[in-house]
Scaffold this active site. Structure first.
Site, PDB file in Angstrom:
ATOM      1  N   ARG A   1      -2.368 -14.589   6.794  1.00  0.00           N
ATOM      2  CA  ARG A   1      -1.429 -13.466   6.841  1.00  0.00           C
ATOM      3  C   ARG A   1      -1.171 -13.109   8.300  1.00  0.00           C
ATOM      4  O   ARG A   1      -0.784 -13.974   9.056  1.00  0.00           O
ATOM      5  CB  ARG A   1      -1.945 -12.298   6.018  1.00  0.00           C
TER       6      ARG A   1
ATOM      7  N   GLU B   1      -6.514 -29.121  19.434  1.00  0.00           N
ATOM      8  CA  GLU B   1      -6.201 -28.880  20.839  1.00  0.00           C
ATOM      9  C   GLU B   1      -5.809 -27.440  21.126  1.00  0.00           C
ATOM     10  O   GLU B   1      -5.961 -26.953  22.245  1.00  0.00           O
ATOM     11  CB  GLU B   1      -5.078 -29.823  21.300  1.00  0.00           C
TER      12      GLU B   1
ATOM     13  N   ARG C   1      -6.088 -35.926  11.564  1.00  0.00           N
ATOM     14  CA  ARG C   1      -6.363 -36.519  12.883  1.00  0.00           C
ATOM     15  C   ARG C   1      -6.289 -38.051  12.843  1.00  0.00           C
ATOM     16  O   ARG C   1      -5.814 -38.688  13.782  1.00  0.00           O
ATOM     17  CB  ARG C   1      -7.723 -36.064  13.403  1.00  0.00           C
TER      18      ARG C   1
ATOM     19  N   ARG D   1     -20.571 -12.110 -10.646  1.00  0.00           N
ATOM     20  CA  ARG D   1     -21.914 -12.367 -11.202  1.00  0.00           C
ATOM     21  C   ARG D   1     -22.931 -11.400 -10.606  1.00  0.00           C
ATOM     22  O   ARG D   1     -23.741 -10.791 -11.329  1.00  0.00           O
ATOM     23  CB  ARG D   1     -22.307 -13.819 -10.911  1.00  0.00           C
TER      24      ARG D   1
ATOM     25  N   ASP E   1      -8.686 -14.493   4.398  1.00  0.00           N
ATOM     26  CA  ASP E   1      -8.088 -14.184   5.711  1.00  0.00           C
ATOM     27  C   ASP E   1      -9.055 -13.548   6.711  1.00  0.00           C
ATOM     28  O   ASP E   1      -8.758 -13.510   7.900  1.00  0.00           O
ATOM     29  CB  ASP E   1      -6.893 -13.239   5.537  1.00  0.00           C
TER      30      ASP E   1
ATOM     31  N   ARG F   1      -0.890  -9.241  -9.160  1.00  0.00           N
ATOM     32  CA  ARG F   1      -0.341  -8.148  -8.354  1.00  0.00           C
ATOM     33  C   ARG F   1       0.305  -7.192  -9.350  1.00  0.00           C
ATOM     34  O   ARG F   1       0.957  -7.626 -10.293  1.00  0.00           O
ATOM     35  CB  ARG F   1       0.622  -8.707  -7.317  1.00  0.00           C
TER      36      ARG F   1
ATOM     37  N   ASP G   1      -9.540 -10.492   7.268  1.00  0.00           N
ATOM     38  CA  ASP G   1      -8.806  -9.480   8.043  1.00  0.00           C
ATOM     39  C   ASP G   1      -9.214  -8.045   7.716  1.00  0.00           C
ATOM     40  O   ASP G   1      -8.448  -7.112   7.977  1.00  0.00           O
ATOM     41  CB  ASP G   1      -7.292  -9.663   7.829  1.00  0.00           C
TER      42      ASP G   1
ATOM     43  N   GLY H   1      -4.873 -11.551  -3.630  1.00  0.00           N
ATOM     44  CA  GLY H   1      -5.063 -12.991  -3.442  1.00  0.00           C
ATOM     45  C   GLY H   1      -6.464 -13.421  -3.825  1.00  0.00           C
ATOM     46  O   GLY H   1      -7.426 -12.750  -3.476  1.00  0.00           O
TER      47      GLY H   1
ATOM     48  N   ASP I   1      -6.975  -6.084   1.590  1.00  0.00           N
ATOM     49  CA  ASP I   1      -6.642  -4.723   2.018  1.00  0.00           C
ATOM     50  C   ASP I   1      -5.737  -3.992   1.028  1.00  0.00           C
ATOM     51  O   ASP I   1      -5.877  -2.781   0.830  1.00  0.00           O
ATOM     52  CB  ASP I   1      -6.057  -4.699   3.435  1.00  0.00           C
TER      53      ASP I   1
ATOM     54  N   THR J   1     -11.338 -12.008   0.491  1.00  0.00           N
ATOM     55  CA  THR J   1     -10.091 -12.583   1.016  1.00  0.00           C
ATOM     56  C   THR J   1     -10.429 -13.730   1.957  1.00  0.00           C
ATOM     57  O   THR J   1     -11.384 -13.627   2.740  1.00  0.00           O
ATOM     58  CB  THR J   1      -9.243 -11.530   1.769  1.00  0.00           C
TER      59      THR J   1
HETATM   60  P1  ADP Z   1      -4.731  -8.085  -1.380  1.00  0.00           P
HETATM   61  O1  ADP Z   1      -5.733  -7.215  -2.046  1.00  0.00           O
HETATM   62  O2  ADP Z   1      -5.128  -9.528  -1.406  1.00  0.00           O
HETATM   63  O3  ADP Z   1      -4.363  -7.568  -0.008  1.00  0.00           O
HETATM   64  P2  ADP Z   1      -2.138  -7.117  -2.420  1.00  0.00           P
HETATM   65  O4  ADP Z   1      -1.729  -6.531  -1.103  1.00  0.00           O
HETATM   66  O5  ADP Z   1      -1.140  -7.882  -3.172  1.00  0.00           O
HETATM   67  O6  ADP Z   1      -3.407  -8.079  -2.291  1.00  0.00           O
HETATM   68  O7  ADP Z   1      -2.658  -5.917  -3.333  1.00  0.00           O
HETATM   69  C1  ADP Z   1      -3.149  -6.155  -4.623  1.00  0.00           C
HETATM   70  C2  ADP Z   1      -2.777  -5.020  -5.540  1.00  0.00           C
HETATM   71  O8  ADP Z   1      -3.348  -3.790  -5.070  1.00  0.00           O
HETATM   72  C3  ADP Z   1      -1.289  -4.714  -5.651  1.00  0.00           C
HETATM   73  O9  ADP Z   1      -0.615  -5.567  -6.549  1.00  0.00           O
HETATM   74  C4  ADP Z   1      -1.304  -3.287  -6.177  1.00  0.00           C
HETATM   75  O10 ADP Z   1      -1.534  -3.234  -7.551  1.00  0.00           O
HETATM   76  C5  ADP Z   1      -2.515  -2.702  -5.446  1.00  0.00           C
HETATM   77  N1  ADP Z   1      -2.032  -1.987  -4.247  1.00  0.00           N
HETATM   78  C6  ADP Z   1      -1.713  -2.499  -3.041  1.00  0.00           C
HETATM   79  N2  ADP Z   1      -1.251  -1.546  -2.212  1.00  0.00           N
HETATM   80  C7  ADP Z   1      -1.256  -0.388  -2.919  1.00  0.00           C
HETATM   81  C8  ADP Z   1      -0.880   0.969  -2.647  1.00  0.00           C
HETATM   82  N3  ADP Z   1      -0.412   1.325  -1.464  1.00  0.00           N
HETATM   83  N4  ADP Z   1      -1.024   1.881  -3.635  1.00  0.00           N
HETATM   84  C9  ADP Z   1      -1.525   1.540  -4.832  1.00  0.00           C
HETATM   85  N5  ADP Z   1      -1.881   0.281  -5.169  1.00  0.00           N
HETATM   86  C10 ADP Z   1      -1.757  -0.678  -4.231  1.00  0.00           C
END
Ligand code: ADP
Length: 326
Positions: free
Chosen positions: A175, A191, A158, A24, A131, A75, A133, A14, A106, A129
């Site tokens: 997420r 609220e 509001r 940069r 998020d 992705r 997270d 994302g 992640d 990200t």
């Molecule tokens: P984010 O990085 O925002 O969490 P995604 O979960 O879509 O986004 O992961 C981005 C890309 O990272 C995936 O499209 C894939 O290419 C790679 N990726 C994610 N999980 C794995 C995994 N378990 N093994 C190998 N590549 C992964």
């Protein structure tokens, strides 16, 4: 260990405002240290297909203020299987790339971790990200900008909520994390916030109604974290319609507007610090760590820890929101 001469950089998963500031920073810090830089397009997809271009200092001119990512993101399914990663590794060898900086969430850092393990490549992750997270860092690139976008939207909602004396459920991203919802609610004066972290502990809707919806106000705004765990804003609006039909309820789903926009000063500075630190980490022979920030200091977080998926929400923030929304 062989000295690093050329680094590859990619953004994956994302997108988040501030990714360009990070590109940069990594590029300029690498060149400053005498390294060659190659930009890899469309995340891991570009690594698999060989969509790679050398980056000079001027290739990252005039991008610090831009949302999105000039490297594009995608992705990539192929990268999740060993054959795809082998292809990626071969392209790295062909291009002379001997270390990788990955900016993403992640999933992206999980991919970097696996590639690093399989082919013994130094990989450094930057938390990119909205998020927030990722474990081991107080904040992530893009989070502050997304929070500010939420504020702008909620301030506008509001006005209409007050005029019509309505209850609004505003769904925000995150997420399975409630950082945007909870801090967005505190900052916008909402609220309540419905967040996945406490969804199984309490019925947050019931609590909100019980604590006195409209006790001293003529409208209410509740921020709901998008998540299968919470069920999202529509779920709560349906519940109100069924269980508390006396309330005039509306839903706004903020959606991808939260991903865009020019990064805030906070995100630009964060991205600049983390990007510079990524190159310093590589020069110090660090590998397979995410660069994070804790108590305003740069920290190295092993990938395994960063992607643990259980970054805790600060419980005192829940009580701050509760006390201030009477
Ligand atoms: P984010 O990085 O925002 O969490 P995604 O979960 O879509 O986004 O992961 C981005 C890309 O990272 C995936 O499209 C894939 O290419 C790679 N990726 C994610 N999980 C794995 C995994 N378990 N093994 C190998 N590549 C992964």
């Amino acid at each position: 260990m062989a000295t690093i001469k050329c680094i590859g950089i990619l953004t994956s998963g994302g997108d988040a405002p501030g990714m360009n500031a990070a590109i940069r920073a990594v590029t300029r810090a690498a060149i400053y240290n005498g390294l060659q830089v190659k930009g890899i397009y469309r995340g891991y997809k570009g690594l698999v297909t060989g969509e790679i271009k050398e980056f000079k200092s001027q290739d990252v001119s005039n991008i610090i203020q831009l949302g999105g990512t000039i490297l594009k993101t995608a992705r990539c399914k192929e990268f999740t299987i060993p054959e795809g990663r082998k292809q990626a590794y071969e392209n790295m060898q062909k291009e002379g790339i001997d270390a990788l900086v990955v900016i993403g969430g992640d999933g992206s850092l999980t991919g970097a971790r696996i590639l690093a393990q399989e082919f013994d490549i130094p990989c450094i992750g930057l938390p990119g990200t909205i998020d927030n997270d990722l474990y081991g860092t107080d904040t992530t690139i893009g989070y502050d900008t997304a929070l500010n976008t939420i504020l702008e939207a909620v301030d506008k909602i509001r006005d209409t909520a007050t005029s019509h004396e309505r209850l609004f459920f505003v769904e925000v991203m995150g997420r399975d994390a409630g950082f945007l919802a909870l801090n967005g609610a505190i900052a916008s004066g909402a609220e309540a916030a419905i967040i996945p972290e406490i969804s199984t502990e309490v019925d947050q809707l019931e609590e909100f109604i019980k604590n006195g919806f409209r006790k001293s106000k003529n409208s209410s705004i509740v921020l709901v974290a998008e998540s299968e765990i919470t069920g999202g804003a529509m779920h709560y609006a349906e519940r109100v319609k069924n269980e508390y039909p006396q309330y005039d309820v509306r839903v706004t789903i903020l959606g991808h507007v939260q991903r865009g926009g020019s990064p805030t000063a906070h995100d630009r500075i964060l991205a600049s610090r983390l990007g510079t630190a990524a190159i310093e980490a590589l020069m110090e022979d660090q590998r397979n760590v995410m660069i994070g920030i804790e108590h305003d200091e740069i920290v190295y977080v092993p990938f395994s820890k960063a992607i643990k998926n259980d970054k805790p929400i600060k419980r005192d923030l829940i009580s701050v929101l509760k006390k201030l929304s009477i």
